[in-house]
Each structure stands twice: as C-alpha cells, then as structure tokens.
Design a protein around this motif. Structure first.
Motif, PDB file in Angstrom:
ATOM      1  N   LEU C  66      39.191  34.538  50.950  1.00 46.12           N
ATOM      2  CA  LEU C  66      38.209  35.308  50.121  1.00 46.12           C
ATOM      3  C   LEU C  66      38.927  36.819  50.377  1.00 46.12           C
ATOM      4  CD1 LEU C  66      34.749  34.458  51.360  1.00 46.12           C
ATOM      5  CD2 LEU C  66      36.067  33.361  49.533  1.00 46.12           C
ATOM      6  N   ARG C  76      41.912  39.920  44.552  1.00 48.24           N
ATOM      7  CA  ARG C  76      41.506  38.378  44.366  1.00 48.24           C
ATOM      8  C   ARG C  76      42.666  37.744  43.483  1.00 48.24           C
ATOM      9  NH1 ARG C  76      36.261  35.614  44.131  1.00 48.24           N
ATOM     10  NH2 ARG C  76      35.374  37.802  45.134  1.00 48.24           N
ATOM     11  N   ALA C  78      42.602  35.153  41.832  1.00 48.95           N
ATOM     12  CA  ALA C  78      42.124  34.560  40.201  1.00 48.95           C
ATOM     13  C   ALA C  78      42.087  35.703  39.259  1.00 48.95           C
ATOM     14  CB  ALA C  78      40.799  34.007  40.478  1.00 48.95           C
ATOM     15  N   ASP C 117      39.614  27.295  52.558  1.00 45.37           N
ATOM     16  CA  ASP C 117      39.250  28.576  52.335  1.00 45.37           C
ATOM     17  C   ASP C 117      38.778  29.415  53.462  1.00 45.37           C
ATOM     18  OD1 ASP C 117      39.063  29.302  48.938  1.00 45.37           O
ATOM     19  OD2 ASP C 117      38.418  27.114  49.413  1.00 45.37           O
TER      20      ASP C 117
ATOM     21  N   LEU E  38      28.003  34.315  49.525  1.00 45.68           N
ATOM     22  CA  LEU E  38      28.419  35.468  50.568  1.00 45.68           C
ATOM     23  C   LEU E  38      28.694  36.664  49.870  1.00 45.68           C
ATOM     24  CD1 LEU E  38      29.417  35.850  53.602  1.00 45.68           C
ATOM     25  CD2 LEU E  38      31.328  35.024  52.918  1.00 45.68           C
ATOM     26  N   LEU E  40      30.257  40.382  50.128  1.00 40.82           N
ATOM     27  CA  LEU E  40      31.002  41.299  51.068  1.00 40.82           C
ATOM     28  C   LEU E  40      31.288  42.333  50.175  1.00 40.82           C
ATOM     29  CD1 LEU E  40      33.281  38.692  52.891  1.00 40.82           C
ATOM     30  CD2 LEU E  40      31.143  39.327  53.320  1.00 40.82           C
ATOM     31  N   GLU E  62      33.052  41.321  42.213  1.00 39.17           N
ATOM     32  CA  GLU E  62      33.787  40.071  41.812  1.00 39.17           C
ATOM     33  C   GLU E  62      33.083  38.872  42.077  1.00 39.17           C
ATOM     34  OE1 GLU E  62      38.036  40.303  42.392  1.00 39.17           O
ATOM     35  OE2 GLU E  62      38.317  42.248  41.640  1.00 39.17           O
ATOM     36  N   TYR E  63      33.144  37.949  41.512  1.00 39.07           N
ATOM     37  CA  TYR E  63      32.348  36.668  41.609  1.00 39.07           C
ATOM     38  C   TYR E  63      33.470  35.335  41.424  1.00 39.07           C
ATOM     39  CZ  TYR E  63      29.187  32.712  39.938  1.00 39.07           C
ATOM     40  OH  TYR E  63      28.581  31.497  40.173  1.00 39.07           O
ATOM     41  N   GLY E  64      33.166  34.535  42.355  1.00 40.78           N
ATOM     42  CA  GLY E  64      34.009  33.328  42.471  1.00 40.78           C
ATOM     43  C   GLY E  64      33.209  32.176  42.899  1.00 40.78           C
ATOM     44  N   LEU E  66      34.046  28.640  45.386  1.00 39.00           N
ATOM     45  CA  LEU E  66      35.001  27.737  46.071  1.00 39.00           C
ATOM     46  C   LEU E  66      34.783  26.415  45.106  1.00 39.00           C
ATOM     47  CD1 LEU E  66      34.076  27.678  49.622  1.00 39.00           C
ATOM     48  CD2 LEU E  66      35.492  29.524  48.357  1.00 39.00           C
ATOM     49  N   GLN E  83      40.394  33.885  35.494  1.00 44.90           N
ATOM     50  CA  GLN E  83      39.133  33.778  35.435  1.00 44.90           C
ATOM     51  C   GLN E  83      38.477  33.423  34.193  1.00 44.90           C
ATOM     52  OE1 GLN E  83      38.648  37.961  37.200  1.00 44.90           O
ATOM     53  NE2 GLN E  83      37.919  36.767  38.938  1.00 44.90           N
ATOM     54  N   ARG E  86      32.581  32.534  31.977  1.00 44.02           N
ATOM     55  CA  ARG E  86      31.569  32.504  32.893  1.00 44.02           C
ATOM     56  C   ARG E  86      31.691  33.483  34.013  1.00 44.02           C
ATOM     57  NH1 ARG E  86      29.857  30.271  37.427  1.00 44.02           N
ATOM     58  NH2 ARG E  86      27.833  29.800  37.767  1.00 44.02           N
ATOM     59  N   GLN E  88      33.700  35.856  34.396  1.00 48.37           N
ATOM     60  CA  GLN E  88      33.758  37.320  34.035  1.00 48.37           C
ATOM     61  C   GLN E  88      32.468  37.621  33.588  1.00 48.37           C
ATOM     62  OE1 GLN E  88      37.164  38.815  32.050  1.00 48.37           O
ATOM     63  NE2 GLN E  88      38.174  37.065  32.193  1.00 48.37           N
ATOM     64  N   GLU E  89      31.382  36.998  32.850  1.00 44.86           N
ATOM     65  CA  GLU E  89      30.105  37.493  32.484  1.00 44.86           C
ATOM     66  C   GLU E  89      29.162  37.528  33.767  1.00 44.86           C
ATOM     67  OE1 GLU E  89      29.283  34.555  28.635  1.00 44.86           O
ATOM     68  OE2 GLU E  89      27.727  35.147  29.839  1.00 44.86           O
ATOM     69  N   ARG E  92      30.474  40.997  35.736  1.00 39.93           N
ATOM     70  CA  ARG E  92      30.114  42.276  34.696  1.00 39.93           C
ATOM     71  C   ARG E  92      28.559  42.156  35.138  1.00 39.93           C
ATOM     72  NH1 ARG E  92      33.321  43.465  30.276  1.00 39.93           N
ATOM     73  NH2 ARG E  92      31.351  43.132  28.763  1.00 39.93           N
ATOM     74  N   THR E 113      33.439  47.854  46.006  1.00 38.30           N
ATOM     75  CA  THR E 113      33.727  46.540  45.514  1.00 38.30           C
ATOM     76  C   THR E 113      32.858  45.459  46.289  1.00 38.30           C
ATOM     77  OG1 THR E 113      35.809  46.996  45.053  1.00 38.30           O
ATOM     78  CG2 THR E 113      35.237  44.754  44.665  1.00 38.30           C
ATOM     79  N   ASP E 115      32.157  41.611  46.725  1.00 39.49           N
ATOM     80  CA  ASP E 115      32.810  40.275  46.493  1.00 39.49           C
ATOM     81  C   ASP E 115      31.489  39.194  46.694  1.00 39.49           C
ATOM     82  OD1 ASP E 115      35.807  40.319  45.909  1.00 39.49           O
ATOM     83  OD2 ASP E 115      35.563  41.796  47.715  1.00 39.49           O
ATOM     84  N   CYS E 116      31.484  38.665  45.637  1.00 46.35           N
ATOM     85  CA  CYS E 116      30.309  37.334  45.730  1.00 46.35           C
ATOM     86  C   CYS E 116      30.891  35.949  45.700  1.00 46.35           C
ATOM     87  CB  CYS E 116      29.215  37.602  44.638  1.00 46.35           C
ATOM     88  SG  CYS E 116      28.292  39.378  44.916  1.00 46.35           S
ATOM     89  N   ASP E 117      30.951  35.582  46.707  1.00 50.23           N
ATOM     90  CA  ASP E 117      31.576  34.259  46.494  1.00 50.23           C
ATOM     91  C   ASP E 117      30.364  33.022  46.831  1.00 50.23           C
ATOM     92  OD1 ASP E 117      34.650  34.295  46.164  1.00 50.23           O
ATOM     93  OD2 ASP E 117      34.164  36.068  47.063  1.00 50.23           O
TER      94      ASP E 117
ATOM     95  N   GLY F  85      37.034  40.317  29.189  1.00 51.79           N
ATOM     96  CA  GLY F  85      35.429  39.661  29.452  1.00 51.79           C
ATOM     97  C   GLY F  85      34.604  39.805  28.343  1.00 51.79           C
ATOM     98  N   GLU F  89      32.499  36.962  26.550  1.00 44.87           N
ATOM     99  CA  GLU F  89      31.052  37.032  26.306  1.00 44.87           C
ATOM    100  C   GLU F  89      30.741  36.967  25.140  1.00 44.87           C
ATOM    101  OE1 GLU F  89      30.122  40.018  29.920  1.00 44.87           O
ATOM    102  OE2 GLU F  89      28.492  40.212  28.245  1.00 44.87           O
ATOM    103  N   ARG F  92      31.265  33.589  23.157  1.00 47.81           N
ATOM    104  CA  ARG F  92      30.343  32.545  23.723  1.00 47.81           C
ATOM    105  C   ARG F  92      29.107  32.562  23.116  1.00 47.81           C
ATOM    106  NH1 ARG F  92      31.399  30.355  29.206  1.00 47.81           N
ATOM    107  NH2 ARG F  92      29.577  31.193  29.995  1.00 47.81           N
TER     108      ARG F  92
END
Lengths: 237, 237, 237, 237, 237, 237
Positions: C66, C76, C78, C117, E38, E40, E62-64, E66, E83, E86, E88-89, E92, E113, E115-117, F85, F89, F92
């Motif tokens: 992460l 990141r 990705a 991860d 998670l 952060l 940022e979103y990901g 696992l 990425q 989806r 990226q949407e 954002r 920033t 990070d939403c994982d 991005g 969007e 889609r």
C-alpha cells in the motif's frame, strides 16, 4: 574534401561476415566503415493473423541500437517503454525492402524475422542493415531449403541500400556521421540486383534541393548499390 | 560427465577483450565459452535526484539480450514495452556488484552507466556481465583519471562472479545452458579481489538442497572467482 | 544494542492469523512485529500457456505495498503504470519458494495465486510474506482437498523465511526497518520444514563481508526459521 | 481507366477552407476528394529542451485518424496506449515539410504545433495534411505578426504534397483508396512554391520499379504540386 | 425481503476505527458490513503544478482494490499497467467530496493524499471510502494543527456517503453486493454534516426510473447519511 | 445575466446533422452552440468476451477531443499513452445511456461502437455527445434493419442529455464554457423520450447545494431534454 578523405563516389570499406551466431538460422555482421550492425534471421512457424490460412509467409525486421553504440549514450528503448518513431520507421523500411525480393507464396505459412542490432554507429545504419539483412535472410532460406522446408527459389533477387547526400554543396556517397550531421540533404536508396528501385527516401535538411541535384544523388546511389550487390554475391557464393 | 566434457571445477574458456568500442569511455567484450556479453561504460555528468548536492557519484548498469541471442528467439523488450522481471533483477545485481568496489565519494557527482548487452547466450550471462563490466568500469575510471576528472583510486578492489550448481547431483562450476536448464540448484556468487563476498544468490530449482551441498558450491565458486580475478588483473595490467 | 532492544538472535513477535478473508480460498495475516502482510490464496482453473496439456499445475505470487505502508508515502504502482524491479524480484522469490514445496503434478492443471499485500511495513516484508503465504497456500489446498479437487498430499513440506544482517558489525536476526536501513549486509534465507535450503540471497550494502560472517548469518537464520516452522505447524494444526 | 474516371494526371477536386476553428490561431479544413483533414495550428510559448536559449523556434505536427474515418473501424490509438509506426512516420514527415519553409530563427523561441486530424479518409491523407497544414501555419504566423510577436517574413516559401503511383501499370496522380490499395508503387512528393524538393518517398509494393517509371512519377507530381501551390496562393491571398 | 434480512432503510453495521496505521498522519479502517476499506491520509509538502504560488493547498485521493478483495480474483492494476476507468472515476469522486468540505486556502500550499484501499469488498466501496476518508483527513489535519502547520479550522464540515437503489422494485439503502448485482437502479449520494449536497450519481441499470422513484432514493439516502455523520462525530469526538 | 445573453431556461441553438460520414453505418454531427461533436456509429461482428454465446449484443462508446478543440491546446491522449480519467468517465456514461434504450437481446451478438469526437468544445460536450450518439445509433440500427440483420424495434426509446448548473446563484440550462468554468454547481441529466431518468450526475464545485436547488436544476433539465427529444424525432423522421 570529405572528413574521411574519401572521394565523392567512394563507399566506406564494407564487409559482410556470415555465420556469426551460434543460434540464428542466418546471420551477418555487416560493417560500413565504423558502422557495425549484427543481422540475425530467425525462422518461425506462425504468420501474422491477417495471413493465417492464406498459404503465404511473411518476412519482417526489427531494429535496435545499443545505448552506447552512439557518441552520446542514448536511453535504452526497453527502459523508456517504447520504440521511438525513428526506430519504427527504420524497421518498417528494412522489412519492406526484404519482402520486395522474397516470394512470400513460395515461403509458405512461415515467418522470418531479421533482427538488426546496431553494435556501433557512425552514420548509415539503416542502409548497412538492409544490405546485411539480405545475407542473413539468404542463409536462413538456405537453411530451410536444406531441410526441405522450402524450395530453393524463394529469394527472387538481391537487395541492398546506400545513402547519399549533399555535403557542403557536393553530392557524396555513403555518408558517415560527421557528414550526416551537417548534410544539407540526405537520401536513402534501396535497389535490387537487377537494377529495380524498391525505396527512395530523400529529405532536405535545410533548404530544398533541385531536381538536378536529386538526379545526381540517385545516379551515384545506383553505382554504390551495384558494388554492394557484387559483394553480397561473393559473400554467399 | 558434463555435456561439455569439462571437469566439475573447470571454468569455460574465458576471454576479456578491452577497447572494443569507438565511443564508450570503457569497454569489454567478455566471453565465457559461447556466452558473449558486450559491456560498455559511459561517463555522464548527472547523478540520480537523491544524490544531487551530496558530493557522491553513482555507478549503475543496464542489461539486455538481443532477441536472437538465445536458442529460441525472444520478444524484444523495447517492442513489448517493458523490461521483464529477470532483466531488472540482473541489472540491479550488476549495479550493486560494481558499487561494492567503487568509492562513490571519490567519484564525485558523476554517474557511470555500464550497458551489458548479451550478443550470444549459453548460460551464465549475469556472471559474465559482472566480470566484464568491472573491466569496462576500470577503463572508464582510467579515462577519467587521465583527464583529471577523478583521482586514481576510485576503484577499491576488483569484483567478479561465477555460477555453480547441482547438475545430476554433482556440484559443477560455471554452468552452460545445457546444464543450467537441467540443474537441480543454481547459485551465483559475486566476490572481490581480496576475497570478500558481495552477493550470494542460490535457488533450488526442484528439491531443496542441504547446507553441505551449499557449502560445496560456495567453495567451488571461490576458486573459480580467483581465476577470474587473475585474468582481470592481467587484462588491465 | 539493537534499536528494538532485542537480543541478536531474537525474532520479533510473530503472529499468523488464518481465515481473514471472506472470499479467498486460503488466507493469512502475518505479522513480524510492525510488518503486516495480508496473504490471500486464490484457486483458479487456468495454467500458464507453457503448461497447457502438461497435467501439471502452477503456484505463483504477486506482491504489492500500500502506498502509505511505509514511513514516507510511495507512488502507487498502478498509477505509475508498472511494477518496479524490487516488486518483481520479491514476487518471483515468493513464487519460487512456494513451488519448492508443492507437488505441481499432484496439483493438476490448476493455478493458485497468492497475493501478498503489505498493509504496514517495518522491514522484512518479503520474509514475512513467504512465511504467511505458505499458510494461505496450505489452506487453499485443504479447501481443494475438501472438494476432492486434489488429493491431500500436494504440499510436500513447509517453507518459511527470515532475514539476517550485519548491524553495527554484529550479526542480528530478523531486521526491522531501523536496522535494515543501516545494515552493512542484508541476507534473506528460505528453508523448509525438513531443513532444506530453497533460497539464499545475501548482499553487501557497503563493504564486502567475509565467509565467516556469512556462515554466522546462515546459522542464525536456520534457528529463526525453525521457530517459524513450528509456529506454522501450530497454526494449521 | 481509373476507378474515379479521372485522367492519369488529374487531381481530385481539392478545397482549402480557412478559419474553421473558434480556438486555433490558424486552421484549415483540406479536402482532396473524399479525404478530409482538419489542420489546426496552435501557437505556444515553449520550445523543446534542445532549443532552449538558442533563440530559435520550432514547428511540429501531430497526426491522427478518427477511428471510423476509414472503411473499417480502426482501434483508437489513445485506447491502445500508443501511436503506431505509421502515425509517427506521417507526423514526422509533416513537421519536416513545414520546417523546410519556415525561418526558425525569425520565429524566435516559440513553438507552433499543427494538429492534422483525419475526419474522413480515402487515400492520400498525408499529402492532404501537408497541403492544408501549410495554410494553417500561414494563418497562425499572420496572427502572430498582427500582434507583433513575429516579423512578417517567417514563412520563406509555400509547401505542398501529392502522391503518385503505378496503378495497373500506368502512372497516375493523387491516388484514392481504391487505387492505393491495388497500386504496384506508391510515391509521395513534397515540393515548394519555388520548385525545390523537400521530400521524396517512393515504395515498390510488389515488384521493383524502373528508373524511368520513377522519373515519370516525379514529373507528374511536380505538375500536381504546382496546381496545389496555386490554390494555396489564392486561399491565403 | 433483502438477502441480508435488513429493512429497506437499514444501513449495514458500520464501524470507523481510527489510528490503525503506524505511519500515516491520519487513518481509518471503515467497515460497512463485509466491505472493509483502509483509508490512510498522508501529508505532503508539494502541491500540483497549477497551484504553485497560489497559496492554496490540495486534497486528493487514490483508490485501489486488493486483487482478491472480491469474490472472483481480479487482475492487479499495477500488473496490468494502468488504472481502469472505474478506479479513476471513484478516486476522482472521493477527492472532490473531501475538497468540498476543506478550506484549501487555510490549508496553505500543502497536499493531503488519502489512499483508500479496499481490503474486502461486498458492495458500496466508494461510499464507505468517502465516509472513512473524512475521518482520516480529519486526523491528518489535527496532526498538522498540533504542529502549528495549519490553523484548527481547515475542515469546514463533515462529509459522508451512502448508496441507494431499486432492488426488486423497492427502494433500499446501502446495497450489499448481492443486491447491487441485481439492482435496477443504483445511486450514490454524498452529503455534508449541515445537509448540503456534494454529489449525486444515479444510474438506471436496466429500465429508466421515474422522478418519484429518484426522489424516494434521495430521501432515504439523506437519512442514512445523517446516521453516518453522527457516527463520524462520535468517532472523532 | 448569462454571458451569452440567453434566458436561464434557454438551450443554445442545437442542430443534428445526419449522414455526415462516407463510411460509418450511422452518423451525426451535433452542435450545441459552439460545441461540435462528430458521432460515428460502427456495426461490428464481435461482442465482448463476457457476452460470447449469450445471444445478446452490446453498445459501447468511445470519446475523444481533438487537441485544439479547446481554448488552450491539450496534449493528445494517443501521444501521452493513455486516456485520462475524465475521458473514461464520459465514454462510460455515453455507453450506459445508449444501452438504457437498446434491446440488447433483439440486437443479437453484434456490437455497435459509437465514436464521439469533439471537433470544437465550448462546454457540455458529454451531453451533446449523448444526444447526437442516439441519432447515429438510430441510423446504424436502421441500416442493419434494411439488411435484415436485426428487426426494426431494437431501439426501445429515445435518449438525450443536458447540463444545468448554478451560475452566480441562479439555475441555468445548458452551460457554455464561460458559465461552466465559474459555476458553483454542475449537473448532467440523461433522460428518455418517455420521461424516464437514466443518469443523474450532480457535483458541487465549491459549496454544497441544497435539496431545493437540486430539484430546480432537475426540473429545468427535464424541459430542456424534452426539446432535444423533439428535435431528435424530427431529425430521424
């Protein structure tokens, strides 16, 4: 006066060394003076999707330069993540040149890939590559013929290439890097053993050139290519 | 019996040829038998961002294989658009090995990049590359010293590398491809002229190996590296 | 004195928590102190192209961190658009380690992918990942056995890993980040439940290390891995 | 007989429409029959890195095709993730052609980018693009001159382009797609208002062509380009 | 009847756990039932180029997911090399939602920033992410305020999000995966502590929905968000 | 007062021009004032992998902007190497909108791709694209019906879209760029000929908006879409 002291119509010393690879079915290390290109021909089974089921084969080429084949180190294309426009132009040119003298129907549904990797560069890498790639292709086809994979006459003719240009207002043959970087015009010609024209690429670097100048370059190229064709003939004899 | 008839502790014929490039500040064509790697060292001004202003320099390496350096043609990494994991592992290993014997403080804020390109592969390309890269690095530093760009003693020691492995249950030195592709264990050792260990990488290909087997491999590697160190010494003498 | 006050031969507190995922066929959250790695094993139908029709299966691993698992946020992968060299090295290592104890013939033409991860990093992520990935793999194979997809004995042995290093001239076991970033040498060992060696990776960060120092590290690792093997055994009992 | 019933030396109906964009500093919608290319010139402040501080400007071009500009829908290059070799060849050609008639010193450290986007394709997109891009460039320079950003005479000459080819053994001018896809040879010529040659690109698609055939094509191109030069002159008058 | 037996207007059990990371300046593990994300928050010095010198800061996300957070393993985006749309949407959307309640002027030229994982997914990952990301952002700003890096009142309001949808013709709140994959309409609402609307995204999956149905969903979302706002308030109290 | 002097509930002048492409099976050049989007529908044989064998077809869209369609030239996505991005969007959204009114079962295993390329932008490109794409889709389906490739009634309804926003605290319809860049809230609505809602996307740019404001925007959009639906009806009559 050319930096190399050559006369206007002189090629650099050219050599074609065959069988330089333990693995490739055909191979040639071609040297045009200090320009050295390793040409390795690989015989493969598949053909590109658009030829599947057509009964026809394919000949293609890939081109690369070692990062320090040049005076200043270039970035490695594999590290950059893509092949530049110049690389793609050159490998498309080599492939077209080889296909122009290959009977793809006689080859059958097989693909020959000729990798042309520049070990050391001093101008004229694409023309050296075409000239050497023909030898590698010739030997790969001989390898196939020896195994009855193709008939003997897949190769219809020889093909070779040379550059010409206007350097300090004079037409000169086979430019090295010192000339190339200063030339007012730069032209590459690809011709066959029987004198046919396969490709002409001429570019004015600064001011446009005249029809007369162009005709001079093309005539000079023809003589140079004749010499290369003779050398190829002796090499594979 | 090894496929090459070599005794278990025999290296292949090794050669180190210097000054093989018109352009690079240091160069070496290294051959471990049929494995041929061209090592070209380039001196550059910049350092990576994290060293800017530190007064320290950097030595790094890049590694590539010509697509037909191998028995089957591989796809060209520049065409694929990225360097594979194996390529990255190897170039990181070469870089670390060279830095282990370089005084980066004495180098000053300059970067030396050693390009190791495999012209022909028959196993052991990474160990040949390290052994040859040291020669190229040596000569690039000599080139710099001759121009008063560095003091003479940037290079603290020699470094060389060799592979060992378990082939049909016997420990053997310097595996060629025929052995490597069948080996039960494969190990690469990087050591210095004074006998220090820089890197150990040992991998069980099938069943794990024992501590005793590992110790045998490491001892055998030490002897092989001593020979390579001697050859390097004669080469740059 | 180690920053963590541990004795030289002490592991950090290690925990292996199974069944931490609602979806994965096998899962383990492994903690080596403040290093936390989530290992999720996925059972899939396909095998890589080179195994199609072979009757053999495949076990592979992917590794990621992460972005803020570390002290400074990393970019990141990705978003960067590729996996770095370190990531690829580590995931190749984890995969090889797991395959060394798996009977791929007995698995049949299926693939198990273990995603490792790093949720939080404090040094030693690759060794924690291997140790936890074995538990996830074990449980995925048990899941398959319960559905008669494989026989019970696909897993031939246990496998675990630990790092050692030279920190302020002393050999220490299981380095945390504070030690790792200053260590003079860093080594990772992967061994099996029956004591076989699967992988050795040792690197001198600054000066080379001696044979004697290396032997000390390897002995120390063996003891640490024995403890991890015991903990795995209790976990899956 | 040509599919379009044109005589061998006939251009298709050509039109050049200026000022077709609300935003671009210079713009031209060029039509060579059913081939429609939108050329938009943008004036920008920066120059490429290698020109910084040189006092010289730059003119460059980008080329693209709408995915369904062609008979069969092509994949969108932005979705594929890279520009193909053909795209790169063409945009390099357009850029070189424009720079051949631009006084980059007089332009000063500014960059003009001409985007040539093919709205509909029916053969000859690159020659239409060059011919239209010159009009867009002319108008962008006029826009700059009106704001005293450059002097009036940055543009040294006109430039236009046309294709010729051997179709069913006859030399024909300005091939449309029906001819192009069957032609034995295909050549593109770029020439200036004063009759100078900027680029020659001639390719044998199947058998090589003779010197005499090439000379015929080049003569035919010269006449076609003269007509295009006249039309440009009327357009910007 | 919902698969989870929940009443139409029931949220899943929601929890917000703070301070779950050793490294991040703010952190929250948010659970909406079996969906675990998670979040952060990292405080950084730089701002994007377009804000340099503006005195204003930036909040981004940022979103990901696992790869095995989902029922079927997905390909890892870092391995794929980009990425998806989806991803990226969603990132954002999270970023816009957080910026809507942040005084970027008061933040000054710094960037946070988040990070939403997604550790485990069961529908509604983006709404859980927004709800948890606000807590992480809150704590990162508190961390900054404690170090006098910002004043206390950078955060203007709370923000939370929830999904609603039409499932078997009934409006339901906070869809889980079983519902989401069958829903006729799917809507996400982002609202603030004071009841303002930040984002509305509603999509008909099959047949269009009516104005009345939409109004019902929006009213239901408002109640759900009020509950989430209360929970956030208690969490950071 | 709006910059364009329009009343709050006024659309810009809208035009829908059919049959603008020589190649595409359906085509429409849509203009919402100075926003011009070329919509080309292509009929293809394949369907995406997840629909193979399902008997159902697919409708999808791709979106692009010419680099100089905007006031400042943007970088070309094909040159950058990926679609941003925002592009993803929008494409889609267009695809979902078209599928909402298409009977994919009746279409059978074929795919229609609608390319929406922005020739000139002045705000509202996505809503113009949806409105024009429906016409292109309509005509492509008519083309198929005329060849008995589908029955007549694949298209279940019309679909159109419009933007609304809060500009200087007033709700206004169909924002142009001058309004869009300053608007406090921006909303896009997609609705069908029979009044159903397909998509709602509303975003607060600065402060959140109230429920009442949102309801006003949605009502205003409904009236605008009714006008667009009428225009579509006349266009394809």
């Amino acid at each position: 006066m050319r930096p190399s002291k050559r006369a206007a119509e002189d090629l650099r010393p050219v050599s074609l060394e065959r069988a330089v690879s333990r693995h490739a079915e055909g191979s040639c290390l071609v040297k045009f003076g200090e320009t050295h290109v390793l040409c390795l021909a690989s015989v493969g089974e598949g053909v590109p999707p658009w030829l599947k089921g057509s009964g026809r084969g394919w000949v293609t080429a890939e081109y690369g330069m070692l990062p320090r084949s040049t005076s200043e180190r270039m970035r490695r294309e594999a590290a950059v993540g893509k092949q530049g426009g110049r690389t793609q132009e050159i490998q498309r040119l080599i492939g077209r040149s080889l296909r122009a003298v290959t009977d793809l129907q006689a080859l059958g549904e097989k693909q020959i890939t000729v990798d042309c990797d520049v070990i050391q560069a001093d101008g004229g890498t694409r023309t050296a590559a075409i000239t050497g790639a023909w030898v590698a292709l010739h030997d790969a086809l001989a390898w196939m013929a020896a195994r009855s994979m193709v008939r003997e006459n897949v190769l219809k003719d020889q093909v070779a290439a040379v550059s010409c240009g206007l350097y300090r207002e004079n037409a000169v043959l086979d430019l090295d890097y010192a000339e190339d970087s200063e030339a007012e015009a730069d032209a590459n010609f690809v011709m066959t053993g029987r004198g046919g024209v396969v490709e002409v690429q001429a570019t004015a670097e600064a001011d446009p050139f005249s029809q007369e100048q162009f005709d001079t370059l093309m005539g000079m190229a023809r003589k140079g290519i004749d010499e290369l064709i003779s050398l190829q003939k002796m090499t594979v004899a």
